[in-house]
Design a protein around this motif. Structure first.
Motif, PDB file in Angstrom:
ATOM      1  N   LEU A   1       7.211   6.035   4.675  1.00 53.20           N
ATOM      2  CA  LEU A   1       6.422   5.078   5.448  1.00 53.20           C
ATOM      3  C   LEU A   1       6.619   3.655   4.926  1.00 53.20           C
ATOM      4  CD1 LEU A   1       3.047   7.047   5.838  1.00 53.20           C
ATOM      5  CD2 LEU A   1       4.723   6.542   7.628  1.00 53.20           C
ATOM      6  N   SER A   2       6.756   3.525   3.607  1.00 54.00           N
ATOM      7  CA  SER A   2       7.005   2.212   3.016  1.00 54.00           C
ATOM      8  C   SER A   2       8.316   1.638   3.514  1.00 54.00           C
ATOM      9  CB  SER A   2       7.019   2.326   1.490  1.00 54.00           C
ATOM     10  OG  SER A   2       7.361   1.093   0.887  1.00 54.00           O
ATOM     11  N   LEU A   3       9.349   2.490   3.585  1.00 57.14           N
ATOM     12  CA  LEU A   3      10.668   2.047   4.045  1.00 57.14           C
ATOM     13  C   LEU A   3      10.636   1.687   5.522  1.00 57.14           C
ATOM     14  CD1 LEU A   3      13.682   1.701   3.299  1.00 57.14           C
ATOM     15  CD2 LEU A   3      14.012   4.102   3.979  1.00 57.14           C
ATOM     16  N   VAL A   4      10.016   2.534   6.334  1.00 57.10           N
ATOM     17  CA  VAL A   4       9.977   2.303   7.782  1.00 57.10           C
ATOM     18  C   VAL A   4       9.174   1.052   8.122  1.00 57.10           C
ATOM     19  CG1 VAL A   4       9.096   3.228   9.969  1.00 57.10           C
ATOM     20  CG2 VAL A   4      10.330   4.720   8.386  1.00 57.10           C
TER      21      VAL A   4
ATOM     22  N   PRO B   1       0.785  -1.250   0.000  1.00 56.96           N
ATOM     23  CA  PRO B   1       0.000   0.000   0.000  1.00 56.96           C
ATOM     24  C   PRO B   1       0.806   1.284   0.000  1.00 56.96           C
ATOM     25  CG  PRO B   1      -0.211  -1.177   2.098  1.00 56.96           C
ATOM     26  CD  PRO B   1       0.432  -2.120   1.137  1.00 56.96           C
ATOM     27  N   PHE B   2       1.768   1.439   0.911  1.00 59.62           N
ATOM     28  CA  PHE B   2       2.498   2.705   0.983  1.00 59.62           C
ATOM     29  C   PHE B   2       3.378   2.908  -0.253  1.00 59.62           C
ATOM     30  CE2 PHE B   2       2.102   2.055   5.760  1.00 59.62           C
ATOM     31  CZ  PHE B   2       1.038   2.936   5.871  1.00 59.62           C
ATOM     32  N   PHE B   3       4.028   1.847  -0.715  1.00 57.37           N
ATOM     33  CA  PHE B   3       4.857   1.954  -1.914  1.00 57.37           C
ATOM     34  C   PHE B   3       3.998   2.274  -3.127  1.00 57.37           C
ATOM     35  CE2 PHE B   3       6.730   0.250  -5.761  1.00 57.37           C
ATOM     36  CZ  PHE B   3       8.009   0.775  -5.720  1.00 57.37           C
ATOM     37  N   GLN B   4       2.870   1.600  -3.244  1.00 64.40           N
ATOM     38  CA  GLN B   4       1.974   1.835  -4.380  1.00 64.40           C
ATOM     39  C   GLN B   4       1.535   3.289  -4.443  1.00 64.40           C
ATOM     40  OE1 GLN B   4      -2.668   1.013  -5.484  1.00 64.40           O
ATOM     41  NE2 GLN B   4      -1.630  -0.622  -4.375  1.00 64.40           N
TER      42      GLN B   4
ATOM     43  N   MET C   1       1.417  16.482  -4.302  1.00 60.05           N
ATOM     44  CA  MET C   1       1.689  15.096  -4.668  1.00 60.05           C
ATOM     45  C   MET C   1       3.148  14.732  -4.419  1.00 60.05           C
ATOM     46  SD  MET C   1      -0.687  14.190  -7.986  1.00 60.05           S
ATOM     47  CE  MET C   1      -0.349  15.619  -8.997  1.00 60.05           C
ATOM     48  N   LEU C   2       4.071  15.652  -4.697  1.00 60.00           N
ATOM     49  CA  LEU C   2       5.484  15.380  -4.453  1.00 60.00           C
ATOM     50  C   LEU C   2       5.759  15.198  -2.962  1.00 60.00           C
ATOM     51  CD1 LEU C   2       7.117  17.881  -6.963  1.00 60.00           C
ATOM     52  CD2 LEU C   2       7.194  15.385  -7.086  1.00 60.00           C
ATOM     53  N   ALA C   3       5.207  16.095  -2.136  1.00 60.78           N
ATOM     54  CA  ALA C   3       5.431  16.008  -0.695  1.00 60.78           C
ATOM     55  C   ALA C   3       4.764  14.775  -0.100  1.00 60.78           C
ATOM     56  CB  ALA C   3       4.913  17.276  -0.012  1.00 60.78           C
ATOM     57  N   GLY C   4       3.497  14.540  -0.471  1.00 65.20           N
ATOM     58  CA  GLY C   4       2.796  13.366   0.038  1.00 65.20           C
ATOM     59  C   GLY C   4       3.410  12.074  -0.448  1.00 65.20           C
ATOM     60  N   GLY C   5       3.854  12.043  -1.715  1.00 63.70           N
ATOM     61  CA  GLY C   5       4.490  10.843  -2.242  1.00 63.70           C
ATOM     62  C   GLY C   5       5.785  10.524  -1.526  1.00 63.70           C
ATOM     63  N   ALA C   6       6.589  11.562  -1.227  1.00 68.08           N
ATOM     64  CA  ALA C   6       7.836  11.339  -0.505  1.00 68.08           C
ATOM     65  C   ALA C   6       7.568  10.780   0.893  1.00 68.08           C
ATOM     66  CB  ALA C   6       8.616  12.647  -0.415  1.00 68.08           C
ATOM     67  N   LEU C   7       6.547  11.310   1.576  1.00 69.59           N
ATOM     68  CA  LEU C   7       6.210  10.798   2.904  1.00 69.59           C
ATOM     69  C   LEU C   7       5.770   9.335   2.826  1.00 69.59           C
ATOM     70  CD1 LEU C   7       5.641  11.124   5.926  1.00 69.59           C
ATOM     71  CD2 LEU C   7       3.382  12.012   5.337  1.00 69.59           C
ATOM     72  N   LEU C   8       4.949   9.009   1.835  1.00 69.58           N
ATOM     73  CA  LEU C   8       4.477   7.633   1.683  1.00 69.58           C
ATOM     74  C   LEU C   8       5.632   6.677   1.406  1.00 69.58           C
ATOM     75  CD1 LEU C   8       1.270   8.417  -0.372  1.00 69.58           C
ATOM     76  CD2 LEU C   8       1.292   7.062   1.733  1.00 69.58           C
ATOM     77  N   MET C   9       6.602   7.097   0.621  1.00 69.20           N
ATOM     78  CA  MET C   9       7.765   6.250   0.368  1.00 69.20           C
ATOM     79  C   MET C   9       8.574   6.061   1.648  1.00 69.20           C
ATOM     80  SD  MET C   9       7.459   5.229  -2.687  1.00 69.20           S
ATOM     81  CE  MET C   9       9.056   4.544  -3.103  1.00 69.20           C
TER      82      MET C   9
ATOM     83  N   THR D   1       8.212  -4.749   1.081  1.00 71.04           N
ATOM     84  CA  THR D   1       9.105  -5.301   0.063  1.00 71.04           C
ATOM     85  C   THR D   1       8.295  -5.651  -1.184  1.00 71.04           C
ATOM     86  OG1 THR D   1       8.848  -7.531   0.956  1.00 71.04           O
ATOM     87  CG2 THR D   1      10.729  -6.232   1.746  1.00 71.04           C
ATOM     88  N   LEU D   2       8.959  -5.561  -2.322  1.00 68.65           N
ATOM     89  CA  LEU D   2       8.317  -5.926  -3.582  1.00 68.65           C
ATOM     90  C   LEU D   2       8.540  -7.412  -3.861  1.00 68.65           C
ATOM     91  CD1 LEU D   2       9.322  -2.912  -5.870  1.00 68.65           C
ATOM     92  CD2 LEU D   2       7.123  -3.338  -4.781  1.00 68.65           C
ATOM     93  N   PRO D   3       7.571  -8.074  -4.481  1.00 64.58           N
ATOM     94  CA  PRO D   3       7.748  -9.485  -4.835  1.00 64.58           C
ATOM     95  C   PRO D   3       8.802  -9.642  -5.925  1.00 64.58           C
ATOM     96  CG  PRO D   3       5.735  -8.632  -5.806  1.00 64.58           C
ATOM     97  CD  PRO D   3       6.254  -7.561  -4.911  1.00 64.58           C
ATOM     98  N   SER D   4       9.296 -10.845  -6.099  1.00 61.59           N
ATOM     99  CA  SER D   4      10.321 -11.097  -7.120  1.00 61.59           C
ATOM    100  C   SER D   4       9.801 -10.824  -8.531  1.00 61.59           C
ATOM    101  CB  SER D   4      10.810 -12.549  -7.021  1.00 61.59           C
ATOM    102  OG  SER D   4       9.706 -13.446  -7.129  1.00 61.59           O
ATOM    103  N   SER D   5       8.514 -11.008  -8.734  1.00 59.65           N
ATOM    104  CA  SER D   5       7.906 -10.693 -10.028  1.00 59.65           C
ATOM    105  C   SER D   5       6.589  -9.960  -9.776  1.00 59.65           C
ATOM    106  CB  SER D   5       7.652 -11.960 -10.844  1.00 59.65           C
ATOM    107  OG  SER D   5       6.749 -12.817 -10.172  1.00 59.65           O
ATOM    108  N   ILE D   6       6.363  -8.927 -10.561  1.00 61.94           N
ATOM    109  CA  ILE D   6       5.157  -8.107 -10.414  1.00 61.94           C
ATOM    110  C   ILE D   6       4.144  -8.508 -11.474  1.00 61.94           C
ATOM    111  CG2 ILE D   6       4.237  -5.760 -10.457  1.00 61.94           C
ATOM    112  CD1 ILE D   6       6.937  -4.765  -9.507  1.00 61.94           C
ATOM    113  N   GLU D   7       2.924  -8.753 -11.048  1.00 62.12           N
ATOM    114  CA  GLU D   7       1.874  -9.159 -11.967  1.00 62.12           C
ATOM    115  C   GLU D   7       1.568  -8.034 -12.973  1.00 62.12           C
ATOM    116  OE1 GLU D   7       0.391 -12.044 -12.196  1.00 62.12           O
ATOM    117  OE2 GLU D   7       1.411 -12.949 -10.468  1.00 62.12           O
ATOM    118  N   PRO D   8       1.374  -8.373 -14.247  1.00 66.32           N
ATOM    119  CA  PRO D   8       1.094  -7.336 -15.258  1.00 66.32           C
ATOM    120  C   PRO D   8      -0.134  -6.502 -14.926  1.00 66.32           C
ATOM    121  CG  PRO D   8       1.623  -9.433 -16.315  1.00 66.32           C
ATOM    122  CD  PRO D   8       1.503  -9.715 -14.846  1.00 66.32           C
ATOM    123  N   GLN D   9      -1.202  -7.143 -14.371  1.00 67.35           N
ATOM    124  CA  GLN D   9      -2.404  -6.364 -14.073  1.00 67.35           C
ATOM    125  C   GLN D   9      -2.147  -5.336 -12.979  1.00 67.35           C
ATOM    126  OE1 GLN D   9      -2.083  -9.639 -13.507  1.00 67.35           O
ATOM    127  NE2 GLN D   9      -3.226 -10.330 -11.701  1.00 67.35           N
ATOM    128  N   ALA D  10      -1.197  -5.635 -12.074  1.00 63.26           N
ATOM    129  CA  ALA D  10      -0.846  -4.676 -11.035  1.00 63.26           C
ATOM    130  C   ALA D  10      -0.155  -3.458 -11.643  1.00 63.26           C
ATOM    131  CB  ALA D  10       0.043  -5.321  -9.990  1.00 63.26           C
TER     132      ALA D  10
END
Length: 299
Positions: free
Chosen positions: A204-207, A45-48, A194-202, A211-220
């Motif tokens: 939160l993703s790190l904290v 969610p946070f990375f997305q 969007m830049l400020a909120g996106g940076a904060l979300l990234m 993690t991303l899966p080894s392969s990302i589904e095309p529909q995603a």
């Protein structure tokens, strides 16, 4: 004789441009919640949300700079950090988190109460609701209470907490951006948010250790691209046009159209199950939003 060409209008009195903008805020925003659900298959969610808003923010800011718009001032950037952190970090981050355990249709039905929350927050600035607005707020609160008792939210306390935090964050950020934390004018203000909120979300993703899966589904990936282009760029700019050229009630009409679109898409395309009790609760919420908007129009 005046030969000035007047804008074309249809039977509703709206120009084709405003009709397209309405379609964007009604249909596109209504469909983004299903797109979030689809992207969650591979993108946490946070990375997305963070990557979505960072890319959209860079594209929009670059476009505005190319057109000659100035960068936001230092104070406007600070406002963008606060508003973006609340509306996008807490609001959209919480929404995506909730959709991990709750259907997209129910999530957006809960989000429909946002105009009611904003009306409540405006009480702190002495803006008292009219009788019709008060009735709308009452209906909305009853509808939300009914919605939380349904099988969707009842089976996911964590999802209920996440969407409650998301709604509160978005409402507070919206009111502060209007009252005391103005952004840069026009689309550059949205880009900085969007830049400020996106940076904060990234962050939160790190904290949070996402993690991303080894392969990302095309529909995603397709869903993520849809969110960037249509959800963040097209619909946001359409909303800005409506705010500038249409009535506030018409611009806010997405708030009671989006839940219907999202619930129908969730049932027909994603196989989500929404009980009769939850449809009824969503209907009560929407009645409250309609009453609130009617009260504002009369004001």
């Amino acid at each position: 004789m005046n030969t000035t060409t007047l804008p074309l209008k249809n039977a509703s009195g709206l120009s084709p441009k405003l009709m397209l903008c309405l379609a964007a805020t009604w249909l596109v925003w209504g469909s983004t919640y299903l797109a979030i659900k689809i992207a969650l298959v591979s993108l946490p969610p946070f990375f997305q949300m963070g990557s979505r808003f960072l890319v959209a923010g860079v594209l929009l800011a670059g476009w505005m700079r190319w057109r000659g718009a100035p960068w936001p001032s230092r104070r406007q950037w600070l406002h963008a950090v606060a508003v973006g952190g609340l509306m996008l970090g807490g609001g959209m981050g919480g929404t995506a988190t909730a959709e991990q355990t709750v259907g997209s249709g129910l999530v957006v039905a809960f989000i429909a109460v946002m105009p009611l929350m904003i009306a409540g927050l405006n009480l702190f600035w002495g803006e008292k609701p009219t009788r019709l607005e008060s009735l709308g707020i009452a209906f909305g609160l009853v509808g939300v209470l009914l919605l939380t008792q349904g099988q969707g939210f009842g089976a996911s306390p964590a999802g209920l907490v996440a969407i409650s935090v998301a709604c509160a964050s978005w409402a507070v950020g919206s009111v502060l951006s209007q009252r005391s934390l103005p952004l840069a004018p026009g689309a550059m203000g949205f880009a900085s948010e969007m830049l400020a909120g996106g940076a904060l979300l990234m962050g939160l993703s790190l904290v949070s250790g996402e993690t991303l899966p080894s392969s990302i589904e095309p529909q995603a990936l397709w869903a993520w691209a849809y969110l960037v282009v249509f959800g963040s760029l097209v619909a946001f700019n359409a909303y800005m046009v409506l705010l500038a050229e249409a009535s506030a009630g018409l611009a806010s009409s997405y708030s009671f159209v989006n839940p219907v679109i999202a619930m129908l898409l969730g049932v027909t395309l994603a196989g989500e199950h929404i009980s009769g009790h939850e449809w009824l609760a969503a209907g009560v919420v929407l009645v409250g939003v309609v009453l609130l908007l009617m009260g504002r129009a009369r004001r």
